[in-house]
Every structure is written in C-alpha cells, then in structure tokens.
Design a protein around this motif. Structure first.
Motif, PDB file in Angstrom:
ATOM      1  N   GLU A 154       0.821  -1.208   0.000  1.00 62.20           N
ATOM      2  CA  GLU A 154       0.000   0.000   0.000  1.00 62.20           C
ATOM      3  C   GLU A 154       0.856   1.259   0.000  1.00 62.20           C
ATOM      4  O   GLU A 154       0.495   2.260  -0.640  1.00 62.20           O
ATOM      5  N   TYR A 211      -6.646  -2.338  -5.344  1.00 61.06           N
ATOM      6  CA  TYR A 211      -6.548  -0.907  -5.065  1.00 61.06           C
ATOM      7  C   TYR A 211      -7.484  -0.060  -5.921  1.00 61.06           C
ATOM      8  O   TYR A 211      -7.364   1.166  -5.937  1.00 61.06           O
ATOM      9  N   ARG A 264       0.535   4.421  -2.544  1.00 65.86           N
ATOM     10  CA  ARG A 264       0.369   5.792  -2.058  1.00 65.86           C
ATOM     11  C   ARG A 264       1.455   6.707  -2.605  1.00 65.86           C
ATOM     12  O   ARG A 264       1.184   7.851  -3.009  1.00 65.86           O
TER      13      ARG A 264
END
Length: 388
Positions: A31, A140, A35
């Motif tokens: 993640e 995602y 990001r």
C-alpha cells in the motif's frame, strides 16, 4: 521535452527495490508504494486535465514504467496497467468519466478485457454476469473495465465491448499465485447480474476507428491515437524495463566475478561474455528506440489533424511485439551466462527472468498474429482487427 515525472519517480526507486521481495511474497504491491506513486502523480499522467490529469506525452509515461519495472517488475506492471486505464476511460461518455473521477480524481481502475461475460439487453443498458481473470492491481481500484461480447437477436457475435463497472457491483477473489510477476495481485473479478447503463458501454469497433464519445470533451491529440498502440505498449514497457534493469544489475554483479571453472579468470575479460553484452544491450536499446519513435510519430499525426496512417499503426504493433521478443532474448542471454548464482531464490537475475517471461505471455505480446497483420498491410491487403 523533459520528463517532469522522472525525478519524482527516481526518488522512490530505492524503496521500491527494497520492497521487491516482500511484494512477491505478499502477491501484491504494498500500500505504501501505491500511495507514493499516487502522490507522485504517476497514475494521472494519461488522465484528462478536466479531471485532474496531466495529459502527458505517452512516451514519458512508458519511460516511467520502464524505470519502475527495473526496480521491481511487479510494481512496474501494476503501474503501467493502472496508469493506462485513465486514457481508456477518457474515451467513454463524459457521464461515465464523471462517475469515475467526479468525487475522487485519484480513483484507480483495473481491467480484464477478455470478452467472456454474458450481456443481456435490458432497458437503458445491459445486465452482465461472469468471471474475469487476471485483473492486475484490482485490490486498489474502485472501478473495472471488463470485456463483453455483443450478440445479435439470434445469438450471433456482433462485436466485442468494454464495460465500466463500479466496485459495488463485483466481488474480487484472491486466486493469483504465479511463477512470475507474483506481486501484481492479478486476481479475478466476479459479477452477478449487474446493470451497466449504455453510457458505460463502448464497442471495440469504435476504438479501432479511433473514435470515442469522450473525444467531444477531451480534445487533446493524446486521445486520438490508437488504443492498440497505447495499451499494448503499456504491456511491453514493463518487460523492457525489467530486462533493462536486470542488465544493469548483471553488469554490477559480474564485473568483478572470478570463474572457478572454464579455466578461471575474470568473467569480464572473457571475449564471449563481452560479445554477449554487446548483443543484449543493443537489443534492449533498439526495442526502446523503435517503440518511442512510433508513439511520437502517432502523436505527431494526431496533432496535425490528419488521419493516422494504417501503415504507421501496423508498424507500431510490429515493433511492439518484436520489442518484447528481443527483450526476452536478451534476458535469456543474461540468465544463461550468469552462472549458478542466478538460480538462487530471490536473486535479482532469476526474479527478472521470471517476471519478463511472465509478461511475455500476455496476448498483447503475441508476435505472430501482429506480424501477420503487418504483412497483410505491406502486401496491400485489407486489415480489419481491433488490435491495430
């Protein structure tokens, strides 16, 4: 023109490389990497400016993908696939674009283009069901572009389609466990009787004609070049990046290595190794140069307002599939001559070998079909195919 995103991405590469093994083990990109790439604006490079995108030169986008893929093949693959979808969504009706990005310009979209879902005509759109595999980075994303087959009243195929479906209408099943590109999280999407309105459905014939309702609001030349080039280049670019990055790692690893067999001596002093390096590096460079040349030529044609020549579209597909073929040949040369050390699990060279070959089996990299289309065009025969 300088690639303004490259400096941002270069700062991220050390951390992406450090996470490469964990990415493989987790079978998905971390993640924090998603990001960071989102923060760097990478996923918006091909997104319309009306929805916060930068409408960047696609050559710059592929350069970014190659750089990331050199640090981690799985991360590069996911970056390329998720990053190219905003270009595709830009061709849809503006109502569909507003649904995807209206509230969140950073919304990510996955895909599974195989036309395997059932489409039943209902008032105002279609009811769809099916199971779509190999949707990279789907964990995602909030939307998916899915393939479907449009049928006549008699059940005969009319055309393949692409449909935009929100996350609320599908389930993601964690099934991805592969030999290469293990960290792409290419899981499957399951839809049961979801309604898709007409403005979220496009016939692929429109793409092959370089048309789309979104062109009425997204007027940049970027959105008037062939889907076949934009998408297949996004599939080839990670393979080239993996092999290019492996080449650099190979030089660093082998430069001072001393052989314990074949007469000993430094590997770098072996003239046969030197010849191999010359061949492999040339194949990588030639592949990148040809692909970039073709994308620039397509952009120039679209910018001039003239019709994009079919011969140029065919040339782009020819060079894209051969770029992948050449890169895999270079990869095999590197792997074969790296010795037993390249067999160790987690070794940069063995992971690159697995990732490159995994990317190579994608249908977009199927060489013979694309080359046959080029040959037809060269002989002056008609070419009718959605992937040109």
């Amino acid at each position: 023109m300088e690639n303004e995103y490259l400096e941002r991405v270069l700062e991220l590469l050390p951390d992406i490389a450090k996470r490469a093994r964990d990415t493989e083990e987790a079978r998905r990109v971390p993640e924090e990497t998603i990001r960071a790439l989102t923060g760097a604006g990478v996923f918006r490079m091909l997104q319309p400016a009306r929805y916060g995108g930068s409408e960047s030169d696609p050559v710059h986008f592929y350069e970014i993908v190659r750089a990331i893929s050199g640090a981690c093949g799985s991360t590069g693959w996911v970056t390329s696939v998720l990053g190219v979808h905003p270009w595709h969504v830009a061709l849809f009706d503006d109502r569909a674009q507003a649904e995807v990005w209206g509230e969140n310009p950073d919304m990510l979209i996955s895909s599974s283009y195989a036309p395997i879902g059932s489409m039943n005509r209902v008032a105002g759109g279609y009811e769809i069901s099916g199971t779509w595999r190999f949707s990279s980075g789907v964990d995602y994303t909030g939307w998916a572009v899915l393939g479907g087959m449009l049928l006549s009243d008699t059940g005969a195929p009319i055309d393949t389609t692409t449909l935009l479906v929100p996350r609320s209408d599908y389930e993601v099943r964690d099934i991805w466990d592969s030999v290469g590109l293990r960290g792409t999280g290419s899981n499957e999407i399951v839809v049961e009787r979801a309604f898709v309105p007409d403005h979220r459905v496009m016939r692929n014939f429109e793409f092959s004609q370089l048309r789309g309702p979104g062109q009425a609001v997204n007027t940049s030349p970027l959105y008037r070049i062939p889907f076949a080039t934009v998408f297949t280049s996004a599939i080839a670019a990670p393979v080239l990046g993996v092999v290019s990055g492996c080449y650099e790692s190979y030089l660093a690893a082998m430069r001072d290595r001393v052989r314990l067999s074949l007469g000993g001596g430094r590997f770098a002093d072996d003239p046969f190794a030197q010849v191999m390096i010359g061949r492999a590096s040339s194949e990588i460079d030639a592949s990148i140069l040809q692909m970039d040349r073709n994308v620039r030529a397509l952009m120039a044609a679209a910018s001039s307002g003239r019709e994009v020549p079919m011969q140029l579209r065919l040339r782009a597909r020819r060079d894209q599939v051969l770029a992948t073929e050449r890169a895999l040949d270079a990869m095999d040369k590197l792997f074969k001559t790296a010795g037993g050390h390249s067999l160790e699990r987690g070794n940069l060279i063995e992971r690159a070998w697995r990732d490159a070959h995994a990317g190579g089996v994608h249908v977009a990299n199927e060489a013979d079909r694309a080359l046959a289309l080029y040959g037809r065009g060269a002989f002056g025969l008609p070419v009718e195919d959605n992937m040109v």
